[in-house]
Design a protein around this motif. Sequence first.
Motif, mmCIF file in Angstrom:
data_model
loop_
_atom_site.group_PDB
_atom_site.id
_atom_site.type_symbol
_atom_site.label_atom_id
_atom_site.label_comp_id
_atom_site.label_asym_id
_atom_site.label_seq_id
_atom_site.Cartn_x
_atom_site.Cartn_y
_atom_site.Cartn_z
ATOM 1 N N ASN A 119 0.841 -1.309 0.046
ATOM 2 C CA ASN A 119 -0.043 0.019 -0.171
ATOM 3 C C ASN A 119 0.766 1.069 0.065
ATOM 4 O OD1 ASN A 119 -2.549 -1.152 -0.303
ATOM 5 N ND2 ASN A 119 -2.673 -1.187 1.935
ATOM 6 N N ASP A 120 1.890 1.248 0.764
ATOM 7 C CA ASP A 120 2.574 2.499 0.754
ATOM 8 C C ASP A 120 3.690 2.572 -0.346
ATOM 9 O OD1 ASP A 120 1.708 3.289 3.182
ATOM 10 O OD2 ASP A 120 3.211 1.944 4.277
ATOM 11 N N LEU A 121 3.854 1.884 -1.384
ATOM 12 C CA LEU A 121 4.619 2.088 -2.648
ATOM 13 C C LEU A 121 3.653 2.339 -3.684
ATOM 14 C CD1 LEU A 121 6.843 -1.127 -2.219
ATOM 15 C CD2 LEU A 121 7.173 1.263 -1.564
ATOM 16 N N THR A 122 4.198 3.084 -4.719
ATOM 17 C CA THR A 122 3.470 3.485 -5.968
ATOM 18 C C THR A 122 3.044 2.230 -6.688
ATOM 19 O OG1 THR A 122 5.466 3.523 -7.234
ATOM 20 C CG2 THR A 122 4.843 5.618 -5.993
ATOM 21 N N GLY A 123 2.103 2.540 -7.605
ATOM 22 C CA GLY A 123 1.900 1.628 -8.440
ATOM 23 C C GLY A 123 2.762 1.191 -9.455
ATOM 24 N N GLU A 124 3.683 2.128 -9.841
ATOM 25 C CA GLU A 124 4.785 1.828 -10.489
ATOM 26 C C GLU A 124 5.931 0.772 -9.806
ATOM 27 O OE1 GLU A 124 8.523 3.943 -12.955
ATOM 28 O OE2 GLU A 124 7.249 4.993 -11.725
ATOM 29 N N ARG A 125 6.105 1.202 -8.529
ATOM 30 C CA ARG A 125 6.902 0.005 -7.977
ATOM 31 C C ARG A 125 6.296 -1.186 -7.596
ATOM 32 N NH1 ARG A 125 12.122 0.301 -7.932
ATOM 33 N NH2 ARG A 125 11.829 -0.624 -6.098
ATOM 34 N N ASN A 126 4.890 -1.178 -7.408
ATOM 35 C CA ASN A 126 4.161 -2.368 -7.068
ATOM 36 C C ASN A 126 4.347 -3.388 -8.690
ATOM 37 O OD1 ASN A 126 2.792 -2.992 -4.587
ATOM 38 N ND2 ASN A 126 2.514 -0.888 -4.849
ATOM 39 N N VAL A 127 4.144 -2.702 -9.677
ATOM 40 C CA VAL A 127 4.460 -3.346 -10.875
ATOM 41 C C VAL A 127 5.688 -4.133 -11.127
ATOM 42 C CG1 VAL A 127 4.583 -3.233 -13.435
ATOM 43 C CG2 VAL A 127 2.824 -1.823 -12.319
ATOM 44 N N ILE A 128 6.539 -3.639 -10.491
ATOM 45 C CA ILE A 128 8.071 -4.158 -10.530
ATOM 46 C C ILE A 128 8.082 -5.287 -9.674
ATOM 47 C CG2 ILE A 128 10.377 -3.834 -10.139
ATOM 48 C CD1 ILE A 128 9.904 -0.886 -11.246
ATOM 49 N N LEU A 129 7.698 -4.883 -8.164
ATOM 50 C CA LEU A 129 7.675 -5.924 -7.227
ATOM 51 C C LEU A 129 6.760 -7.188 -7.410
ATOM 52 C CD1 LEU A 129 7.861 -3.853 -4.037
ATOM 53 C CD2 LEU A 129 9.882 -5.148 -5.048
ATOM 54 N N GLY A 130 5.525 -6.858 -8.138
ATOM 55 C CA GLY A 130 4.706 -8.043 -8.413
ATOM 56 C C GLY A 130 5.250 -8.815 -9.632
ATOM 57 N N GLY A 131 5.930 -8.270 -10.652
ATOM 58 C CA GLY A 131 6.460 -9.067 -11.753
ATOM 59 C C GLY A 131 7.557 -9.810 -11.106
ATOM 60 N N LEU A 132 8.291 -9.258 -10.350
ATOM 61 C CA LEU A 132 9.492 -10.287 -9.750
ATOM 62 C C LEU A 132 9.057 -11.286 -9.071
ATOM 63 C CD1 LEU A 132 11.865 -7.278 -8.668
ATOM 64 C CD2 LEU A 132 12.137 -8.911 -10.565
ATOM 65 N N ILE A 161 -0.446 5.986 -11.506
ATOM 66 C CA ILE A 161 0.418 4.745 -11.381
ATOM 67 C C ILE A 161 1.765 5.466 -10.687
ATOM 68 C CG2 ILE A 161 1.706 5.327 -13.570
ATOM 69 C CD1 ILE A 161 0.917 1.954 -12.356
ATOM 70 N N SER A 162 1.602 6.679 -10.560
ATOM 71 C CA SER A 162 3.009 7.334 -9.706
ATOM 72 C C SER A 162 2.287 7.338 -8.376
ATOM 73 C CB SER A 162 3.340 8.678 -10.355
ATOM 74 O OG SER A 162 2.039 9.487 -10.268
ATOM 75 N N LEU A 163 1.172 7.177 -8.008
ATOM 76 C CA LEU A 163 0.759 7.446 -6.418
ATOM 77 C C LEU A 163 0.789 6.260 -5.745
ATOM 78 C CD1 LEU A 163 -2.413 9.632 -7.332
ATOM 79 C CD2 LEU A 163 -0.194 10.618 -6.510
ATOM 80 N N PRO A 164 0.704 6.301 -4.231
ATOM 81 C CA PRO A 164 0.771 5.327 -3.762
ATOM 82 C C PRO A 164 -0.517 4.235 -3.742
ATOM 83 C CG PRO A 164 1.292 7.129 -2.232
ATOM 84 C CD PRO A 164 0.833 7.547 -3.344
ATOM 85 N N THR A 167 -3.883 5.261 -2.301
ATOM 86 C CA THR A 167 -4.755 6.059 -2.634
ATOM 87 C C THR A 167 -5.829 5.567 -3.844
ATOM 88 O OG1 THR A 167 -3.429 6.572 -4.418
ATOM 89 C CG2 THR A 167 -3.081 7.727 -2.443
ATOM 90 N N TYR A 168 -5.621 4.215 -4.247
ATOM 91 C CA TYR A 168 -6.659 3.275 -5.080
ATOM 92 C C TYR A 168 -7.752 2.965 -4.435
ATOM 93 C CZ TYR A 168 -2.220 3.222 -8.089
ATOM 94 O OH TYR A 168 -1.178 3.510 -8.752
ATOM 95 N N SER A 169 -8.765 2.813 -5.137
ATOM 96 C CA SER A 169 -9.974 2.201 -4.806
ATOM 97 C C SER A 169 -9.629 0.658 -4.748
ATOM 98 C CB SER A 169 -11.118 2.503 -5.727
ATOM 99 O OG SER A 169 -10.849 1.926 -6.954
ATOM 100 N N SER A 170 -10.433 -0.414 -4.336
ATOM 101 C CA SER A 170 -10.303 -1.696 -4.094
ATOM 102 C C SER A 170 -10.518 -2.060 -5.499
ATOM 103 C CB SER A 170 -11.423 -2.291 -3.143
ATOM 104 O OG SER A 170 -12.581 -1.959 -3.708
ATOM 105 N N GLY A 171 -11.424 -1.602 -6.525
ATOM 106 C CA GLY A 171 -11.504 -2.062 -7.960
ATOM 107 C C GLY A 171 -10.001 -1.744 -8.676
ATOM 108 N N MET A 172 -9.466 -0.630 -8.197
ATOM 109 C CA MET A 172 -8.379 -0.261 -8.988
ATOM 110 C C MET A 172 -7.206 -1.109 -8.499
ATOM 111 S SD MET A 172 -8.358 3.904 -8.694
ATOM 112 C CE MET A 172 -7.020 4.416 -9.334
#
Length: 264
Positions: A119-132, A161-164, A167-172
């Motif tokens: 939750n505390d990381l941006t969407g961009e960082r989560n894409v990287i971590l999720g992919g790894l 994608i640049s926000l933590p 800040t996203y809804s559950s759907g996002m």
Amino acid sequence: MRPGAGIPSEADGRIPTVVADDLHIVYRVYGASARGNATSALRRILRRESPASRVREVHAVRGVTFVAYRGEAIGLIGSNGSGKSTLLRAIAGLLPAERGRVYTDGQPSLLGVNAALMNDLTGERNVILGGLAMGMTREQIRSRYQQIVDFSGINEKGDFISLPMRTYSSGMQARLRFSIAAAKDHDVLMIDEALATGDKSFRRRSEQRIRELRSEAGTVFLVSHNNKTIRDTCDRVLWLEKGELLMDGPADQVLKAYEEETGK
């Protein structure tokens, strides 16, 4: 088709990816008084009460047997609490079998577990971590990054994608999880209600990606309470109730029986 009737002969020619053999999953639920605080624990010790006597067992999956094959998309249907999500978690290796076995060919991926987002990381960082977390290389993530963002649609109303993630809804969040998972080719991909979180455009993209995964010799399991999504996406359906496999067969046949029984 009766439960378990999909088990093949050796001459069948299809390649199995998941085999559930008389699978039983049991949860053990501890009551508040069994866990409690130090005071209540001391009181039980003085009274010579056994904590084991306060454990309640929930038999969530009961003797389920089936075989899944490469190239299949299998829908899981049933009322709330019927054991659908528990079955997926057992296939993913997250829950131990009380009795019976689950055998898998390749690495099962349960959507939302392998792509564990923070939750505390941006969407961009989560894409990287999720992919790894799913075993993708950094080069693969870089080459597919924009595809993942575009697929999720989370940037359609701003630079989210640049926000933590908080800040996203559950759907996002659910859409981004699916988009990360869908960017990789899977031996076995299990999806639990992720397609219910987006608009029609996102659902169309998701259904198309599931068809692509099937054509690439993957196996997809989909839990959904939307029968139209199951019909549009799956060729086979497993119907669970109270942990038991009531029916296993072609999607239209099983859904028709389910709708006649439940009125849904």
